[in-house]
Scaffold this motif. Structure first.
Motif, PDB file in Angstrom:
ATOM      1  N   PRO A 167      -6.987  -8.486   2.232  1.00 48.99           N
ATOM      2  CA  PRO A 167      -6.574  -9.503   2.907  1.00 48.99           C
ATOM      3  C   PRO A 167      -6.357 -10.912   2.280  1.00 48.99           C
ATOM      4  CG  PRO A 167      -7.982  -8.314   4.479  1.00 48.99           C
ATOM      5  CD  PRO A 167      -8.008  -7.792   3.153  1.00 48.99           C
ATOM      6  N   MET A 168      -7.549 -11.286   1.498  1.00 46.43           N
ATOM      7  CA  MET A 168      -7.527 -12.546   0.868  1.00 46.43           C
ATOM      8  C   MET A 168      -6.427 -12.309  -0.366  1.00 46.43           C
ATOM      9  SD  MET A 168      -8.991 -15.575   0.433  1.00 46.43           S
ATOM     10  CE  MET A 168      -9.530 -16.852  -0.291  1.00 46.43           C
ATOM     11  N   ALA A 169      -6.724 -11.245  -1.174  1.00 49.10           N
ATOM     12  CA  ALA A 169      -5.675 -11.092  -2.243  1.00 49.10           C
ATOM     13  C   ALA A 169      -4.214 -10.979  -1.711  1.00 49.10           C
ATOM     14  CB  ALA A 169      -5.949  -9.643  -2.995  1.00 49.10           C
ATOM     15  N   ALA A 170      -3.972 -10.379  -0.708  1.00 46.52           N
ATOM     16  CA  ALA A 170      -2.545 -10.131  -0.115  1.00 46.52           C
ATOM     17  C   ALA A 170      -2.151 -11.857   0.318  1.00 46.52           C
ATOM     18  CB  ALA A 170      -2.548  -9.532   0.937  1.00 46.52           C
ATOM     19  N   GLY A 171      -3.007 -12.399   0.798  1.00 49.95           N
ATOM     20  CA  GLY A 171      -2.661 -13.726   1.287  1.00 49.95           C
ATOM     21  C   GLY A 171      -2.294 -14.582   0.066  1.00 49.95           C
ATOM     22  N   ILE A 172      -3.173 -14.797  -1.189  1.00 49.41           N
ATOM     23  CA  ILE A 172      -2.760 -15.303  -2.300  1.00 49.41           C
ATOM     24  C   ILE A 172      -1.442 -14.993  -2.875  1.00 49.41           C
ATOM     25  CG2 ILE A 172      -3.667 -15.915  -4.712  1.00 49.41           C
ATOM     26  CD1 ILE A 172      -6.529 -15.516  -3.514  1.00 49.41           C
ATOM     27  N   ALA A 173      -1.295 -13.623  -2.875  1.00 46.71           N
ATOM     28  CA  ALA A 173      -0.154 -13.032  -3.667  1.00 46.71           C
ATOM     29  C   ALA A 173       1.202 -13.446  -2.779  1.00 46.71           C
ATOM     30  CB  ALA A 173      -0.171 -11.548  -3.655  1.00 46.71           C
ATOM     31  N   ALA A 174       1.084 -13.340  -1.614  1.00 46.23           N
ATOM     32  CA  ALA A 174       2.370 -14.010  -0.640  1.00 46.23           C
ATOM     33  C   ALA A 174       2.689 -15.469  -0.929  1.00 46.23           C
ATOM     34  CB  ALA A 174       2.051 -13.427   0.818  1.00 46.23           C
ATOM     35  N   LEU A 175       1.616 -16.094  -0.534  1.00 44.76           N
ATOM     36  CA  LEU A 175       1.491 -17.488  -0.832  1.00 44.76           C
ATOM     37  C   LEU A 175       2.158 -18.068  -2.317  1.00 44.76           C
ATOM     38  CD1 LEU A 175      -1.299 -18.971   1.118  1.00 44.76           C
ATOM     39  CD2 LEU A 175       0.807 -19.118   1.728  1.00 44.76           C
ATOM     40  N   ALA A 176       1.695 -17.346  -3.261  1.00 45.06           N
ATOM     41  CA  ALA A 176       2.016 -17.506  -4.620  1.00 45.06           C
ATOM     42  C   ALA A 176       3.526 -17.167  -4.876  1.00 45.06           C
ATOM     43  CB  ALA A 176       1.177 -16.981  -5.619  1.00 45.06           C
ATOM     44  N   LEU A 177       3.799 -16.258  -4.385  1.00 43.26           N
ATOM     45  CA  LEU A 177       5.428 -15.588  -4.789  1.00 43.26           C
ATOM     46  C   LEU A 177       6.256 -16.556  -3.912  1.00 43.26           C
ATOM     47  CD1 LEU A 177       4.702 -11.733  -4.261  1.00 43.26           C
ATOM     48  CD2 LEU A 177       5.407 -12.938  -6.309  1.00 43.26           C
ATOM     49  N   SER A 178       5.929 -16.938  -2.595  1.00 44.53           N
ATOM     50  CA  SER A 178       6.884 -17.686  -1.904  1.00 44.53           C
ATOM     51  C   SER A 178       7.015 -19.168  -2.867  1.00 44.53           C
ATOM     52  CB  SER A 178       5.997 -17.932  -0.452  1.00 44.53           C
ATOM     53  OG  SER A 178       7.060 -19.003   0.238  1.00 44.53           O
ATOM     54  N   LEU A 181      -0.983 -19.152   8.397  1.00 44.80           N
ATOM     55  CA  LEU A 181      -0.206 -17.854   8.536  1.00 44.80           C
ATOM     56  C   LEU A 181      -0.909 -16.621   7.949  1.00 44.80           C
ATOM     57  CD1 LEU A 181       3.465 -18.912   8.001  1.00 44.80           C
ATOM     58  CD2 LEU A 181       2.505 -18.508  10.116  1.00 44.80           C
ATOM     59  N   VAL A 182      -1.662 -16.697   6.990  1.00 45.66           N
ATOM     60  CA  VAL A 182      -2.316 -15.569   6.497  1.00 45.66           C
ATOM     61  C   VAL A 182      -3.647 -15.289   7.611  1.00 45.66           C
ATOM     62  CG1 VAL A 182      -2.031 -16.252   4.074  1.00 45.66           C
ATOM     63  CG2 VAL A 182      -4.090 -17.008   5.184  1.00 45.66           C
ATOM     64  N   SER A 183      -3.775 -16.067   8.672  1.00 49.13           N
ATOM     65  CA  SER A 183      -4.699 -15.435   9.683  1.00 49.13           C
ATOM     66  C   SER A 183      -4.067 -14.079  10.370  1.00 49.13           C
ATOM     67  CB  SER A 183      -4.763 -16.596  10.482  1.00 49.13           C
ATOM     68  OG  SER A 183      -3.596 -16.901  11.324  1.00 49.13           O
ATOM     69  N   VAL A 184      -2.750 -13.881  10.147  1.00 41.40           N
ATOM     70  CA  VAL A 184      -2.376 -12.678  10.944  1.00 41.40           C
ATOM     71  C   VAL A 184      -2.894 -11.362  10.154  1.00 41.40           C
ATOM     72  CG1 VAL A 184      -0.480 -13.777  11.730  1.00 41.40           C
ATOM     73  CG2 VAL A 184      -0.124 -12.722   9.683  1.00 41.40           C
ATOM     74  N   ILE A 185      -3.147 -11.584   8.872  1.00 44.35           N
ATOM     75  CA  ILE A 185      -3.816 -10.459   8.222  1.00 44.35           C
ATOM     76  C   ILE A 185      -5.343 -10.586   7.919  1.00 44.35           C
ATOM     77  CG2 ILE A 185      -1.650  -9.787   7.064  1.00 44.35           C
ATOM     78  CD1 ILE A 185      -2.662 -11.329   4.583  1.00 44.35           C
ATOM     79  N   THR A 186      -5.912 -11.172   8.956  1.00 40.98           N
ATOM     80  CA  THR A 186      -7.179 -11.253   9.235  1.00 40.98           C
ATOM     81  C   THR A 186      -8.141 -11.996   8.070  1.00 40.98           C
ATOM     82  OG1 THR A 186      -7.914  -9.203   8.129  1.00 40.98           O
ATOM     83  CG2 THR A 186      -7.164  -8.947  10.289  1.00 40.98           C
ATOM     84  N   PRO A 213       0.857  -1.270   0.226  1.00 42.39           N
ATOM     85  CA  PRO A 213       0.089   0.055  -0.135  1.00 42.39           C
ATOM     86  C   PRO A 213       1.018   1.210   0.029  1.00 42.39           C
ATOM     87  CG  PRO A 213      -0.843  -1.630   1.451  1.00 42.39           C
ATOM     88  CD  PRO A 213       0.469  -2.111   1.023  1.00 42.39           C
ATOM     89  N   VAL A 214       2.038   1.073   0.642  1.00 36.42           N
ATOM     90  CA  VAL A 214       2.830   2.285   0.694  1.00 36.42           C
ATOM     91  C   VAL A 214       3.336   2.667  -0.956  1.00 36.42           C
ATOM     92  CG1 VAL A 214       5.240   3.209   1.336  1.00 36.42           C
ATOM     93  CG2 VAL A 214       3.973   1.628   2.791  1.00 36.42           C
ATOM     94  N   ILE A 215       3.169   1.743  -1.695  1.00 36.29           N
ATOM     95  CA  ILE A 215       3.739   2.224  -3.376  1.00 36.29           C
ATOM     96  C   ILE A 215       2.560   2.488  -3.763  1.00 36.29           C
ATOM     97  CG2 ILE A 215       6.151   1.437  -3.250  1.00 36.29           C
ATOM     98  CD1 ILE A 215       4.838  -1.301  -4.569  1.00 36.29           C
ATOM     99  N   GLY A 216       1.335   2.404  -3.479  1.00 33.20           N
ATOM    100  CA  GLY A 216      -0.028   2.594  -4.186  1.00 33.20           C
ATOM    101  C   GLY A 216      -0.825   1.178  -4.518  1.00 33.20           C
ATOM    102  N   LEU A 217      -0.351   0.105  -4.141  1.00 31.98           N
ATOM    103  CA  LEU A 217      -0.958  -1.182  -4.259  1.00 31.98           C
ATOM    104  C   LEU A 217      -1.650  -1.522  -3.069  1.00 31.98           C
ATOM    105  CD1 LEU A 217      -1.507  -3.267  -6.586  1.00 31.98           C
ATOM    106  CD2 LEU A 217       0.758  -4.343  -6.047  1.00 31.98           C
ATOM    107  N   ASN A 218      -2.887  -1.350  -3.203  1.00 39.92           N
ATOM    108  CA  ASN A 218      -3.870  -1.849  -1.991  1.00 39.92           C
ATOM    109  C   ASN A 218      -4.371  -3.016  -2.139  1.00 39.92           C
ATOM    110  OD1 ASN A 218      -3.489   0.736  -0.169  1.00 39.92           O
ATOM    111  ND2 ASN A 218      -4.519   1.548  -2.067  1.00 39.92           N
ATOM    112  N   LEU A 219      -4.163  -4.177  -1.337  1.00 41.48           N
ATOM    113  CA  LEU A 219      -4.669  -5.472  -1.524  1.00 41.48           C
ATOM    114  C   LEU A 219      -5.584  -5.851  -0.421  1.00 41.48           C
ATOM    115  CD1 LEU A 219      -1.717  -7.520  -2.907  1.00 41.48           C
ATOM    116  CD2 LEU A 219      -3.319  -6.337  -4.289  1.00 41.48           C
TER     117      LEU A 219
END
Length: 219
Positions: free
Chosen positions: A87-98, A162-167, A79-85
């Motif tokens: 929680p579900m989308a952020a979780g998917i993105a993080a898991l996919a990138l990892s 682990l994505v439970s930490v972002i609700t 979000p700091v760089i303007g990309l607001n995700l």
């Protein structure tokens, strides 16, 4: 306080609701993981040095940082760089990138097992790179890497709590909400463990089925 299995049984309907979201989360993450890993594997095969450096840095970053940190960075830093995700989308993105970073290495091992003569023969026939990859390399590659790919998929499923930490209210978050209310953590977590076991066992059996089917075709 004694253990009472009746609390585990009573928790199962709500836990299954969380499990459904866990499956959706995992499926989306795995799809984008394989897609990204395939693209980067093809880019890597070109030998273009700047791309190789970028991919190696990416893989090193994923290997060198905990998944929890990666999830938090995706959720709070983007979000700091303007990309607001969400929680579900952020979780998917993080898991996919990892997962993609490890899948790239799995694919590299699979590529080493494909005879280079096939690729050279295809090039001598004038076939273009998209055809060579789509018709010759990738079908063989995915057949070869089924066992390690299934193992990676199970790791993604086991990483979803682990994505439970972002609700994200997946299986583990649902369990936390329940035992914070009824104070029956042992009973609820037993249900969570059972559901995760069933999901990963089913995935492993499916992987074994695909492996046997491919072996039968080759025979």
């Amino acid at each position: 306080m004694t253990f009472e299995f009746s609390y585990t049984w009573a928790a199962m309907p709500r836990l299954l609701e969380g499990a459904l979201l866990t499956l959706q989360l995992s499926a989306a993450a795995l799809f984008f993981s394989v897609l990204l890993a395939t693209v980067l594997t093809i880019v890597r095969s070109t030998g273009f040095k700047p791309a190789l450096i970028a991919i190696n840095v990416y893989i090193s970053y994923i290997r060198g940082t905990p998944l929890l940190i990666q999830i938090l960075l995706v959720f709070y830093v983007l979000p700091v760089i303007g990309l607001n995700l969400q929680p579900m989308a952020a979780g998917i993105a993080a898991l996919a990138l990892s997962s993609a970073a490890f899948t790239i290495e799995i694919m590299r091992g699979g590529l080493a097992a494909i005879p280079k003569g096939q690729i050279e023969a295809a090039r001598s026939l004038g076939l273009r790179a998209p055809v060579i990859w789509g018709k010759i390399i990738l079908p063989q590659l995915f057949n070869l890497i089924i066992p390690p790919l299934v193992n990676e998929f199970t790791l993604v499923i086991k990483g979803t709590p682990l994505v439970s930490v972002i609700t994200v209210v997946e299986l583990m978050r649902m369990a936390q909400q329940m035992y914070n209310t009824n104070f029956r953590a042992a009973e609820v977590l037993l249900g969570v463990a059972f559901i995760f076991f069933v999901m990963n066992f089913a995935l492993s059996r499916f992987g074994d089925h695909l492996e046997r089917r491919n072996a039968a075709k080759l025979a």
